[in-house]
Design a protein around this motif. Structure first.
Motif, PDB file in Angstrom:
ATOM      1  N   ILE A   1       0.832  -1.201   0.000  1.00 17.67           N
ATOM      2  CA  ILE A   1       0.000   0.000   0.000  1.00 17.67           C
ATOM      3  C   ILE A   1       0.866   1.251   0.000  1.00 17.67           C
ATOM      4  CG2 ILE A   1      -1.629   1.344   1.395  1.00 17.67           C
ATOM      5  CD1 ILE A   1      -2.891  -1.303   2.262  1.00 17.67           C
ATOM      6  N   ASP A   2       1.907   1.252   0.826  1.00 13.92           N
ATOM      7  CA  ASP A   2       2.817   2.400   0.876  1.00 13.92           C
ATOM      8  C   ASP A   2       3.425   2.676  -0.496  1.00 13.92           C
ATOM      9  OD1 ASP A   2       2.382   2.840   3.549  1.00 13.92           O
ATOM     10  OD2 ASP A   2       4.199   1.808   4.224  1.00 13.92           O
ATOM     11  N   ALA A   3       3.862   1.608  -1.166  1.00 16.70           N
ATOM     12  CA  ALA A   3       4.474   1.775  -2.482  1.00 16.70           C
ATOM     13  C   ALA A   3       3.472   2.351  -3.472  1.00 16.70           C
ATOM     14  CB  ALA A   3       5.009   0.441  -2.984  1.00 16.70           C
ATOM     15  N   PHE A   4       2.234   1.893  -3.403  1.00  9.49           N
ATOM     16  CA  PHE A   4       1.202   2.405  -4.314  1.00  9.49           C
ATOM     17  C   PHE A   4       0.925   3.882  -4.042  1.00  9.49           C
ATOM     18  CE2 PHE A   4      -3.185   3.446  -5.268  1.00  9.49           C
ATOM     19  CZ  PHE A   4      -3.317   3.018  -6.578  1.00  9.49           C
ATOM     20  N   LEU A   5       0.754   4.235  -2.773  1.00  3.69           N
ATOM     21  CA  LEU A   5       0.396   5.611  -2.433  1.00  3.69           C
ATOM     22  C   LEU A   5       1.521   6.600  -2.709  1.00  3.69           C
ATOM     23  CD1 LEU A   5      -1.514   5.056   0.936  1.00  3.69           C
ATOM     24  CD2 LEU A   5      -2.500   5.492  -1.321  1.00  3.69           C
ATOM     25  N   SER A   6       2.758   6.125  -2.675  1.00  8.98           N
ATOM     26  CA  SER A   6       3.898   7.021  -2.875  1.00  8.98           C
ATOM     27  C   SER A   6       4.282   7.189  -4.341  1.00  8.98           C
ATOM     28  CB  SER A   6       5.115   6.506  -2.090  1.00  8.98           C
ATOM     29  OG  SER A   6       5.526   5.238  -2.568  1.00  8.98           O
ATOM     30  N   ALA A   7       3.649   6.419  -5.218  1.00 16.15           N
ATOM     31  CA  ALA A   7       3.980   6.514  -6.637  1.00 16.15           C
ATOM     32  C   ALA A   7       3.516   7.860  -7.199  1.00 16.15           C
ATOM     33  CB  ALA A   7       3.337   5.370  -7.411  1.00 16.15           C
ATOM     34  N   PRO A   8       4.334   8.537  -8.019  1.00 12.66           N
ATOM     35  CA  PRO A   8       3.950   9.847  -8.583  1.00 12.66           C
ATOM     36  C   PRO A   8       2.671   9.789  -9.416  1.00 12.66           C
ATOM     37  CG  PRO A   8       6.298   9.409  -8.913  1.00 12.66           C
ATOM     38  CD  PRO A   8       5.700   8.137  -8.415  1.00 12.66           C
ATOM     39  N   SER A   9       2.370   8.629  -9.981  1.00 17.02           N
ATOM     40  CA  SER A   9       1.211   8.508 -10.865  1.00 17.02           C
ATOM     41  C   SER A   9      -0.085   8.226 -10.120  1.00 17.02           C
ATOM     42  CB  SER A   9       1.452   7.385 -11.876  1.00 17.02           C
ATOM     43  OG  SER A   9       1.692   6.152 -11.206  1.00 17.02           O
ATOM     44  N   THR A  10      -0.033   8.064  -8.805  1.00 18.14           N
ATOM     45  CA  THR A  10      -1.243   7.751  -8.046  1.00 18.14           C
ATOM     46  C   THR A  10      -2.220   8.919  -8.098  1.00 18.14           C
ATOM     47  OG1 THR A  10       0.011   6.333  -6.537  1.00 18.14           O
ATOM     48  CG2 THR A  10      -2.155   7.086  -5.789  1.00 18.14           C
ATOM     49  N   PRO A  11      -3.448   8.680  -8.577  1.00 19.56           N
ATOM     50  CA  PRO A  11      -4.421   9.776  -8.675  1.00 19.56           C
ATOM     51  C   PRO A  11      -4.997  10.126  -7.307  1.00 19.56           C
ATOM     52  CG  PRO A  11      -5.423   7.706  -9.342  1.00 19.56           C
ATOM     53  CD  PRO A  11      -3.970   7.417  -9.107  1.00 19.56           C
ATOM     54  N   PRO A  12      -5.727  11.236  -7.211  1.00 21.04           N
ATOM     55  CA  PRO A  12      -6.361  11.589  -5.941  1.00 21.04           C
ATOM     56  C   PRO A  12      -7.321  10.498  -5.478  1.00 21.04           C
ATOM     57  CG  PRO A  12      -6.404  13.436  -7.460  1.00 21.04           C
ATOM     58  CD  PRO A  12      -5.944  12.253  -8.251  1.00 21.04           C
ATOM     59  N   ILE A  13      -7.407  10.336  -4.172  1.00 21.66           N
ATOM     60  CA  ILE A  13      -8.280   9.310  -3.595  1.00 21.66           C
ATOM     61  C   ILE A  13      -9.319   9.995  -2.721  1.00 21.66           C
ATOM     62  CG2 ILE A  13      -8.393   7.304  -2.071  1.00 21.66           C
ATOM     63  CD1 ILE A  13      -5.499   6.681  -2.938  1.00 21.66           C
ATOM     64  N   GLN A  14     -10.584   9.877  -3.131  1.00 23.08           N
ATOM     65  CA  GLN A  14     -11.678  10.424  -2.344  1.00 23.08           C
ATOM     66  C   GLN A  14     -12.386   9.350  -1.533  1.00 23.08           C
ATOM     67  OE1 GLN A  14     -13.971  12.385  -5.466  1.00 23.08           O
ATOM     68  NE2 GLN A  14     -13.104  14.364  -4.867  1.00 23.08           N
ATOM     69  N   ARG A  15     -12.540   8.170  -2.125  1.00 20.28           N
ATOM     70  CA  ARG A  15     -13.196   7.054  -1.435  1.00 20.28           C
ATOM     71  C   ARG A  15     -12.301   5.822  -1.558  1.00 20.28           C
ATOM     72  NH1 ARG A  15     -18.349   4.928  -2.740  1.00 20.28           N
ATOM     73  NH2 ARG A  15     -18.844   4.797  -0.507  1.00 20.28           N
ATOM     74  N   ALA A  16     -12.041   5.180  -0.432  1.00 22.29           N
ATOM     75  CA  ALA A  16     -11.220   3.975  -0.408  1.00 22.29           C
ATOM     76  C   ALA A  16     -11.878   2.952   0.497  1.00 22.29           C
ATOM     77  CB  ALA A  16      -9.808   4.285   0.076  1.00 22.29           C
ATOM     78  N   VAL A  17     -11.564   1.689   0.264  1.00 22.19           N
ATOM     79  CA  VAL A  17     -12.161   0.621   1.068  1.00 22.19           C
ATOM     80  C   VAL A  17     -11.173  -0.521   1.222  1.00 22.19           C
ATOM     81  CG1 VAL A  17     -13.227  -0.482  -0.949  1.00 22.19           C
ATOM     82  CG2 VAL A  17     -14.182  -0.880   1.321  1.00 22.19           C
ATOM     83  N   ASP A  18     -11.164  -1.123   2.412  1.00 27.87           N
ATOM     84  CA  ASP A  18     -10.357  -2.306   2.715  1.00 27.87           C
ATOM     85  C   ASP A  18     -11.330  -3.449   2.960  1.00 27.87           C
ATOM     86  OD1 ASP A  18      -8.657  -4.247   3.652  1.00 27.87           O
ATOM     87  OD2 ASP A  18      -7.799  -3.055   5.273  1.00 27.87           O
ATOM     88  N   ILE A  19     -11.326  -4.445   2.080  1.00 25.16           N
ATOM     89  CA  ILE A  19     -12.228  -5.594   2.191  1.00 25.16           C
ATOM     90  C   ILE A  19     -11.581  -6.641   3.088  1.00 25.16           C
ATOM     91  CG2 ILE A  19     -13.429  -7.414   0.937  1.00 25.16           C
ATOM     92  CD1 ILE A  19     -13.334  -5.665  -1.548  1.00 25.16           C
ATOM     93  N   GLY A  20     -12.292  -7.037   4.155  1.00 23.65           N
ATOM     94  CA  GLY A  20     -11.728  -7.992   5.106  1.00 23.65           C
ATOM     95  C   GLY A  20     -10.623  -7.340   5.894  1.00 23.65           C
ATOM     96  N   CYS A  21     -10.953  -6.251   6.589  1.00 21.30           N
ATOM     97  CA  CYS A  21      -9.930  -5.371   7.166  1.00 21.30           C
ATOM     98  C   CYS A  21      -9.161  -5.975   8.335  1.00 21.30           C
ATOM     99  CB  CYS A  21     -10.577  -4.055   7.606  1.00 21.30           C
ATOM    100  SG  CYS A  21     -11.817  -4.246   8.924  1.00 21.30           S
ATOM    101  N   GLY A  22      -9.693  -7.013   8.984  1.00 23.12           N
ATOM    102  CA  GLY A  22      -8.995  -7.567  10.145  1.00 23.12           C
ATOM    103  C   GLY A  22      -8.838  -6.518  11.228  1.00 23.12           C
TER     104      GLY A  22
END
Length: 317
Positions: free
Chosen positions: A126-147
């Motif tokens: 997740i960190d790698a995805f969020l830190s990528a320069p190409s990651t678009p803005p995130i308004q709504r996110a969800v974790d399925i089976g969050c534990g």
């Protein structure tokens, strides 16, 4: 959920987490096999420090802990009193400067909430995805089976303006996720009961999941992936998520795959699921061999290894 709406047990558990933070408590959780080997050493029969009590889940003498910790454990309903030797019904693990409460070792309960090496790999993805320069803005996110909520919480802290949903079918997981979010000060995370995305309507800019992927004879929800060789839940999440991505939105799925001589069965399903759709995707083995001890159990006779994989799928239009 705001802490002011917590049950008394959640309030006490949150205060226990604060008390452990104040005492500079830290613990990195390993695999169940490592846990078993280390605890089996004669010198580790009883806890001698906070890590022994709240990390290794060892029995301890009541005199080991101060009165504040004992009373908070009792109020939270996590103090197991067994004569002269007591135990904690929860563990606390460190990840990225945060503490997470989850189930004690061994995780044998039907509603156990897992946390371990897969959790660290999942959050790293997740960190790698969020830190990528190409990651678009995130308004709504969800974790399925969050534990215990580490994935959802990581997103909530990194994107404080986003609305983050933490979903699980296990009420205990949702209770602990709420405590962990409050301990981290995340105001934009909502924990809610849902089977996959059934109770979370709308489209999402980011969907993440770290589902169970083992064959489990006891059918424990945190561990049993179902389907062929434990891939059932991973397949169900992929199929449910693809139709719920907003334009430019992404699915990040961390899971394990039982590899056979015939190859990677989950990868074949991925190729079929994305074929002919406006989707870009990337599939990577991030660890080729995890939980090798599982190959000794029934059902794995034809499996050569279990690999940890990360699948990222992005809706291009």
């Amino acid at each position: 959920m705001s802490p002011k709406h917590f049950s008394p047990q959640q309030q006490a558990l949150l205060q226990l987490g604060c008390a452990l933070q104040a005492r500079d408590y830290r613990f990195i959780t390993g695999t169940p096999l490592t846990h078993s080997h280390v605890n089996a050493r004669p010198q580790n029969a009883l806890a001698r420090d906070l890590a022994g009590v709240f990390g290794w889940s060892r029995a301890f003498s009541p005199q080991l802990l101060d009165a504040e910790l004992i009373e908070l454990m009792r109020a939270a309903g996590v103090l197991i009193e067994e004569g002269e030797q007591w135990r904690s019904a929860v563990r606390w693990s460190s990840l990225g400067g945060q503490l997470f409460v989850h189930s004690q070792y061994p995780t044998q309960q039907a509603d156990a909430v897992f946390f371990g090496p897969d959790t660290y790999r999942f959050v790293r993805a997740i960190d790698a995805f969020l830190s990528a320069p190409s990651t678009p803005p995130i308004q709504r996110a969800v974790d399925i089976g969050c534990g215990a909520g580490p994935g959802a919480l990581r997103i909530a802290l990194a994107r404080p303006a986003a609305q983050v949903h933490a979903l699980d079918i296990n009420p205990r997981a949702l209770e602990l996720t709420e405590v962990n979010a409050a301990l981290a000060g995340a105001q934009n995370l909502q924990a809610m009961h849902s089977n996959l995305l059934d109770e979370a309507p709308g489209a999402f800019d980011l969907i993440v999941a770290n589902p169970p992927y083992m064959l489990d004879s006891e059918r424990r929800a945190y561990r049993d992936g179902g389907g062929e060789l434990g891939a059932g839940l991973s397949v169900a999440i992929l199929d449910a998520a693809l139709s719920r991505l907003a334009p430019g939105g992404s699915l990040l799925l961390y899971t394990g795959v039982a590899m056979t001589a015939a190859g990677d069965p989950f990868l074949e399903h991925v190729r079929h699921a994305v074929a002919g759709r406006e989707l870009a995707w990337r599939y990577e083995e991030v660890d080729p061999d995890v939980f090798g001890e599982e190959l000794l159990k029934p059902g794995y006779e034809q499996v050569e290894r279990i690999a940890a994989v990360v699948l990222t799928v992005t809706r291009t239009r």
